[in-house]
Each structure stands twice: as structure tokens, then as C-alpha cells.
Design a protein around this motif. Structure first.
Motif, PDB file in Angstrom:
ATOM      1  N   LEU A   1      46.791  46.032  34.096  1.00  0.00           N
ATOM      2  CA  LEU A   1      47.613  45.060  34.791  1.00  0.00           C
ATOM      3  C   LEU A   1      48.134  43.955  33.871  1.00  0.00           C
ATOM      4  CD1 LEU A   1      48.513  44.783  37.731  1.00  0.00           C
ATOM      5  CD2 LEU A   1      46.600  43.236  38.114  1.00  0.00           C
TER       6      LEU A   1
ATOM      7  N   ARG B   1      52.443  47.507  40.520  1.00  0.00           N
ATOM      8  CA  ARG B   1      52.226  47.109  41.915  1.00  0.00           C
ATOM      9  C   ARG B   1      51.033  47.840  42.526  1.00  0.00           C
ATOM     10  NH1 ARG B   1      57.896  47.529  41.796  1.00  0.00           N
ATOM     11  NH2 ARG B   1      57.810  49.564  42.831  1.00  0.00           N
TER      12      ARG B   1
ATOM     13  N   ARG C   1      47.831  46.210  41.174  1.00  0.00           N
ATOM     14  CA  ARG C   1      47.675  44.880  41.769  1.00  0.00           C
ATOM     15  C   ARG C   1      47.210  44.981  43.212  1.00  0.00           C
ATOM     16  NH1 ARG C   1      52.990  41.316  41.973  1.00  0.00           N
ATOM     17  NH2 ARG C   1      53.542  42.981  43.445  1.00  0.00           N
TER      18      ARG C   1
ATOM     19  N   GLN D   1      43.804  43.385  44.797  1.00  0.00           N
ATOM     20  CA  GLN D   1      43.939  42.387  45.864  1.00  0.00           C
ATOM     21  C   GLN D   1      43.252  42.838  47.146  1.00  0.00           C
ATOM     22  OE1 GLN D   1      48.210  41.872  46.082  1.00  0.00           O
ATOM     23  NE2 GLN D   1      48.181  40.123  44.677  1.00  0.00           N
TER      24      GLN D   1
END
Length: 337
Positions: A136, A146, A149, A153
């Protein structure tokens, strides 16, 4: 000198003069749009100002003089330094559509196995990832970025973070005991603490010994990171063509070091994954980020290999962001002494 030669010389001088004027005008226009910064040397810019270690303290001092957003130039390339949370949020969050991409860092894209047997093989080098170029921190903004991530998250929610408190508390007690019994070995104690926390959260493995293989891998990678040079400012980053030159050529030291370090970073990436598969096969895998990503994965699916690669990259960056912070702090300590 004949008339034709004189005319040619005059034309070349005129073209050179026009090019210099255009370059100066463009540079002046760019400077009007860019944030302030310290005076720069001609051509090389601020390269002599940036220290090999303790760059964070150096940038912080620049911020106190020039503001929250500072601009440096290295061989014609601009570097923007953000010195406040507000500036970072404004540019990287609120304007993320513009500033989400990553710079090219050739030093992290070098392959370890370089043993050319002929000039032809030397010319046809293939350069693979050091082991973290697709994580990342270094991945270009796009689908893979994405995806990684989103994995991180979705796992590190507020409720999930609360579940990690017992791990942090236990390891903090171990750290306290080590600092009391051997205060002179504070750095290794801190490395063990941060590594133990992130390894258990990321991979579900509890470190109980200083000889633990996970800890040894972490220590080796921390050592390598310390000697890879300042990111974006090594000769290979400034002159990417140097990565195609042999190790004896001036300016290729960091490229050679990166290639020789490839195996350690691959071990960091692959060893925890292999151990997790063994634990899952025994039904003994403990809760972790890596387990959460592999539990529902169909290993025989057409895109399984690509997904596994993303999972390995995401779990690797957890370590880099956690354990290696100690290495950066040690550089700060050396710089301020």
C-alpha cells in the motif's frame, strides 16, 4: 571558419539562448505556483541539504521556517513536504483524487538474482519487486491499491481495535520488564515490543522467545531498511538508468544492496503465509488479519493467485508500518544527539 560554419554556430547559439530563456521562464512560472522553500543550488537543487539520516527532523525544522507546506527540488523534480495534520488532510484526504498516487522509487523494484553470463543477458535484466513495491505504501493508485486499502480498513474497525488491547497490554508488561532488567538494550526491547504486537495482530503468532523466527525476520528487515538510503533520494532514484549497471559502477551501491536484500523481504512476505496455511490445516489458526482474509478464499479459483498476492502485500505492510517505526525513531535519536 567559413561562412557556412559561422552561420551554423550562430544558429546553435541562438537556439541555446532561446532554450535557456524558455527554461528560465518555465522554472519561474513553476516557482510561482509551488510552496516556499530554502534557496537551492543550480541544477542539483536541494540535494546537498537533505541529510542521509534524520530527514523527519530536518523537514520539521524547514516547516518552522517556511510553513506547513514546503517545496524542495532535486535535479528538477519537486518534493512537497507536509508539516501539519491539517495540511495532510487538506491535500491527501479532501483532494485525494489529485494526490493519491505514489512516486516512482526504483530502489524498491530491483530483483535479487542478477548473475549475467554475457553482455546479452546483462542488457536483458528483469527487475522484480524487492518484496514491498506492490504494498500500500508504494503501490500506484488503482484497483490493487483500493483493494488493499479496503482489506485493511474493513478489518481495523473501532470494535476490532478494542480486541487488540489485551495483546498490547501483555507486550507492554514484557517491555517494562526488559527495560528494567537491561536498560542499555532499550532499542532491541522496543523492536521486540512493536514487532510482537504487529505480528500477533497481523499473523496470529505470539512471540515468546528472542530466537523466534518471526522476530529474526523482522530484525533483518529493519536492518536492511536502515541502509537502503533515503527514499527517493538515492543515486538510483535520481538516475534510474543506474539500476542497469553492474555493481562496480559508481552510484550503484544502493541498487546492489537492494538486490542482495531481496530474499529477506520475500521471507517476510511468504513465511507467515506458509505458516498460516499449516495452522489452518491443523485447525489451530488464531484470529488475525491474515486469517480473516484467507478463511473464505477459494484456493482453486481462477483469481486466487492474484488475491493471495494482494493479501500477502497487505499483511506485509502492517509489519512495515508497525515494527519498522522503531528503526525510523532510532535514526531520529542519532540525528538529534
Amino acid at each position: 571558419m567559413g561562412p557556412s560554419a559561422s552561420t551554423t554556430t550562430t544558429a546553435l547559439l541562438s537556439i541555446t539562448a532561446i532554450a535557456l530563456v524558455a527554461w528560465k521562464a518555465r522554472l519561474s512560472k513553476e516557482r510561482r505556483r509551488l510552496p516556499p522553500g530554502p534557496p537551492a543550488d543550480p541544477l542539483i537543487g536541494h540535494i546537498r541539504l537533505i541529510p542521509p539520516e534524520g530527514q523527519d527532523i530536518f523537514f520539521y525544522e524547514l516547516g518552522k521556517k517556511y510553513g506547513d507546506v514546503v517545496q524542495l527540488r532535486i535535479l528538477g523534480q519537486s518534493m512537497i513536504i507536509l508539516n501539519s495534520v491539517e495540511a495532510a488532510i487538506d491535500l491527501l484526504d479532501k483532494r485525494s483524487a489529485i494526490y493519491s498516487d505514489r512516486p516512482d522509487l526504483p530502489i524498491f523494484e530491483l530483483q535479487v538474482t542478477v548473475s549475467p553470463q554475457s553482455i546479452a543477458q546483462f542488457i536483458h535484466f528483469s527487475f522484480d519487486s524487492l518484496g514491498i513495491a506492490d504494498t500500500l505504501v508504494f503501490e500506484k493508485y488503482g484497483k490493487e491499491f483500493r483493494h488493499q486499502r479496503r482489506m485493511i480498513q474493513q478489518y481495523f474497525t473501532n470494535n476490532k481495535r478494542a480486541e487488540h488491547h489485551p495483546i498490547q497490554t501483555r507486550e507492554a508488561r514484557v517491555l517494562s520488564e526488559k527495560l528494567l532488567s537491561a536498560p542499555e538494550d532499550w532499542f532491541n526491547s522496543l523492536v521486540r515490543f512493536t514487532t510482537a504486537v504487529i505480528i500477533e495482530i497481523g499473523y496470529g503468532h505470539q512471540i515468546t522467545s528472542d530466537e523466534d523466527p518471526y522476530l529474526k525476520i523482522a530484525e533483518e528487515c529493519c536492518h536492511i531498511a536502515k541502509f537502503l538510503g533515503p527514499p527517493g533520494a538515492t543515486p538510483v532514484d535520481l538516475f534510474p538508468f543506474l539500476r542497469y549497471f553492474p555493481s562496480w559502477f559508481p552510484g550503484t551501491h544502493y541498487a546492489t544492496f537492494a538486490r542482495n536484500s531481496y530474499a529477506a523481504y520475500r521471507k517476510l512476505r511468504e513465511y507467515p503465509y506458509e505458516q498460516m496455511l499449516k495452522q489452518m490445516g491443523k485447525g489451530a489458526a488464531r484470529p488475525s488479519f491474515l486469517l480473516s482474509q484467507l478463511e473464505g478464499l477459494d484456493q482453486k479459483a481462477p483469481d486466487a493467485a492474484a488475491t493471495i498476492n494482494l493479501v500477502q502485500a497487505a499483511s506485509t505492510i502492517l509489519f512495515v508500518a508497525g515494527a519498522d517505526t522503531v528503526g525510523q525513531n532510532s535514526q531520529r535519536e542519532q540525528y538529534t544527539e
